[in-house]
Design an enzyme around this catalytic site. Structure first.
Site, PDB file in Angstrom:
ATOM      1  N   LYS A 141       0.820  -1.214   0.000  1.00 41.20           N
ATOM      2  CA  LYS A 141       0.000   0.000   0.000  1.00 41.20           C
ATOM      3  C   LYS A 141       0.854   1.265   0.000  1.00 41.20           C
ATOM      4  CE  LYS A 141      -1.944   1.581   4.046  1.00 41.20           C
ATOM      5  NZ  LYS A 141      -1.665   3.009   4.262  1.00 41.20           N
ATOM      6  N   ASN A 142       1.790   1.327   0.936  1.00 42.35           N
ATOM      7  CA  ASN A 142       2.546   2.572   1.090  1.00 42.35           C
ATOM      8  C   ASN A 142       3.543   2.811  -0.043  1.00 42.35           C
ATOM      9  OD1 ASN A 142       1.090   2.962   3.374  1.00 42.35           O
ATOM     10  ND2 ASN A 142       2.763   2.621   4.814  1.00 42.35           N
TER      11      ASN A 142
ATOM     12  N   ARG B 139      -4.854   9.974   3.998  1.00 49.36           N
ATOM     13  CA  ARG B 139      -3.745  10.877   4.224  1.00 49.36           C
ATOM     14  C   ARG B 139      -2.822  11.024   3.003  1.00 49.36           C
ATOM     15  NH1 ARG B 139      -0.946  13.422   7.999  1.00 49.36           N
ATOM     16  NH2 ARG B 139       1.238  13.591   7.541  1.00 49.36           N
TER      17      ARG B 139
ATOM     18  N   CYS C 178      -5.518   7.377   9.306  1.00 42.31           N
ATOM     19  CA  CYS C 178      -5.678   6.726  10.613  1.00 42.31           C
ATOM     20  C   CYS C 178      -5.635   7.745  11.741  1.00 42.31           C
ATOM     21  CB  CYS C 178      -4.545   5.732  10.820  1.00 42.31           C
ATOM     22  SG  CYS C 178      -4.830   4.164  10.026  1.00 42.31           S
TER      23      CYS C 178
ATOM     24  N   ARG D  97      -0.908  14.526  13.173  1.00 41.34           N
ATOM     25  CA  ARG D  97      -0.176  14.238  11.940  1.00 41.34           C
ATOM     26  C   ARG D  97       0.004  15.552  11.178  1.00 41.34           C
ATOM     27  NH1 ARG D  97      -1.764   8.410   9.507  1.00 41.34           N
ATOM     28  NH2 ARG D  97       0.357   8.570   8.752  1.00 41.34           N
ATOM     29  N   PRO D  98       0.913  16.403  11.677  1.00 42.56           N
ATOM     30  CA  PRO D  98       1.114  17.691  11.016  1.00 42.56           C
ATOM     31  C   PRO D  98       1.745  17.519   9.631  1.00 42.56           C
ATOM     32  CG  PRO D  98       2.771  17.350  12.725  1.00 42.56           C
ATOM     33  CD  PRO D  98       1.830  16.183  12.794  1.00 42.56           C
TER      34      PRO D  98
ATOM     35  N   ASP E 137       4.399   0.712  12.184  1.00 40.46           N
ATOM     36  CA  ASP E 137       3.247  -0.018  11.645  1.00 40.46           C
ATOM     37  C   ASP E 137       3.170  -1.460  12.152  1.00 40.46           C
ATOM     38  OD1 ASP E 137       2.269   2.123  10.239  1.00 40.46           O
ATOM     39  OD2 ASP E 137       3.217   1.575   8.364  1.00 40.46           O
TER      40      ASP E 137
ATOM     41  N   ARG F 246      -8.823  -0.714   4.271  1.00 42.47           N
ATOM     42  CA  ARG F 246      -7.988   0.338   3.675  1.00 42.47           C
ATOM     43  C   ARG F 246      -6.621  -0.233   3.276  1.00 42.47           C
ATOM     44  NH1 ARG F 246      -6.321   4.190   7.465  1.00 42.47           N
ATOM     45  NH2 ARG F 246      -4.944   4.615   5.736  1.00 42.47           N
TER      46      ARG F 246
END
Ligand code: UD1
Length: 415
Positions: free
Chosen positions: A22-23, A92, A116, A121-122, A305, A397
């Protein structure tokens, strides 16, 4: 709300090919908008985040065909730099489009990303870097409007090796005039793969996989096809399930050099883990050893993760383990759900003290985020009775078919 049901107590045995990462695929989908032509990605996981990104790309004018894990993206008639608000909230990685759209169109409109709920999460590092590259960014805390006459190269030193910021800079740098140097770049495998993909597209990059990446932007790009590697976190989740449930599982389609720290931890837990370059085998007799202290950290450290799935395994250990979460402050929340199953986990600040139990019991639990949901399935695979995991959509997801995958290995798992 969906409910994933797991009847525990069945050892996992057999061989399974792991889905694509996914990532890795998400930033490559964003990268496709840099090029007025066709990009083909294979071994693409059929998961919600990919479908959400497809929806965004179609909305801005990319033609998309997705079937049988093959994704064809034609961005030759890209029309708009405006990313729909409702999609940004869902995922995101949509923030990744900021650098790519600025590079291709000189403008991008988006809002603060969702994803998530694992803590703050800046995106300050993303925005600072793009500004340094010549973007004018108006940010009212809700909407982000970015524009530029033309991006230019810059020397960017990241305060923290953020994966997302590194990816955004890489995409912007590919289209910028001149050279961009990223100092303290993230070294995660997903960054290495993105660099390899961009190189194949025609971008000149050195330093992939190191803390200093150099990009010479503005070269002509070309049609590219790229095979997405196996998902190291999905692989790690299934190793964790085998550790908790016991059994003998061989996973294929993974690139194990990307998994070294996680594989070592499973060995530390007393599992028999052996691997080649593209497969890994785990044998577990369910006698889990505690791990005195494991800290999450950027790659090549132990991945955040994998923290929740590991916590689920250590809930069964013969002794006390401590996990320190150093990346996302709320990622230990999964501990409270594991306690509903009979685990004994005390959370103080960013540390979880896990007092291993001989047995966990099936219970009603809730998936608070993607990896927490997967971790609950891991714990449930080793528990007595049926666990019902209420999931507002997190697991799908990132996991294409966690139910079928675990069933293939002899688990009793169904939606
Ligand atoms: C990516 C992964 C996620 C993984 C994480 C860390 C994707 C889609 N997601 O998330 O699964 O858990 O890397 O390996 O690839 N930070 C800032 N300012 C910024 C950006 C980040 O302070 O502008 C902080 C974050 O709050 C966090 C840390 O940096 O504490 C790591 O974040 P980052 O590496 O950016 O993670 P993501 O790219 O969001």
């Amino acid at each position: 709300m969906d409910t994933l049901k797991v009847q525990g107590g069945y050892p996992l045995r057999g061989e399974l090919k792991v889905q694509g990462s996914k990532n890795t695929v998400l930033p490559m989908m964003a990268a496709a908008v840099l090029y007025k032509g066709v990009t083909v990605l294979t071994n693409v996981p059929m998961i919600r985040d990919v479908y959400c990104m497809i929806h965004i790309l179609e909305t801005i004018g990319v033609r998309v065909v997705f079937s049988d894990h093959c994704l064809v993206l034609d961005a030759s008639s890209l029309q708009s730099g405006e990313i729909p608000l409702e999609d940004v909230k869902k995922m995101r990685s949509s923030i990744m489009l900021l650098g790519a759209l600025l590079g291709r169109l000189g403008e991008a409109v988006t809002s603060y990303p969702g994803g998530c709920s694992i803590g703050k999460r800046p995106i300050d590092l993303h925005l600072e870097a793009l500004r340094a590259m010549g973007a004018d960014i108006q940010d009212d805390g809700i909407c982000i409007r970015a524009g530029t006459k033309k991006l230019h190269g810059a020397r960017i030193s990241l305060r923290f090796p953020s994966v997302g910021a590194t990816e955004n800079i890489l995409l912007a740098a590919a289209a910028a005039d001149g050279v961009t140097v990223i100092e303290n770049a993230a070294r995660e495998p997903e960054i290495t793969e993105l660099c390899l993909f961009l190189q194949k597209m025609g971008v000149r990059i050195t330093g992939a996989g190191t803390g200093m990446i150099c990009v010479r932007g503005g070269s002509g790009l070309c049609d590219t096809s790229y095979q997405i590697p196996g998902d190291r976190i999905v692989a790690g989740t299934y190793l964790a399930a085998a550790a908790a449930a016991g059994g003998d599982v061989c996973l294929t389609g993974v690139y194990t050099p990307y998994m070294t720290s996680a594989l070592q931890v499973f060995r530390d837990c007393g599992c028999d883990v052996t691997w080649g370059k593209e497969h890994v085998r785990i044998r577990s007799d369910r006698r889990i050893l505690p791990v005195p202290m494991i800290c999450t950290s950027p790659y090549p450290g132990f991945p955040t993760d994998m923290q929740s799935p590991l916590m689920a395994v250590l809930a069964y250990a013969d002794g006390i383990s401590v996990i320190e979460e150093n990346i996302f402050e709320e990622r230990l929340n999964c501990g409270a759900q594991l306690c509903r199953m009979g685990a004994d986990i005390q959370i103080t600040h960013n540390r979880a003290r896990i007092i291993g139990q001989k047995e966990l019991k099936g219970a009603w639990v809730e998936a608070g985020d993607l990896r927490a949901g997967a971790a609950l399935a891991v714990a449930a695979a080793g528990a007595c009775g049926i666990t019902k995991i209420a999931d507002p959509g997190h697991i799908r997801r990132g996991y294409e078919a966690i139910d079928q995958d675990l069933q293939m290995l002899g688990g009793k798992v169904w939606w």
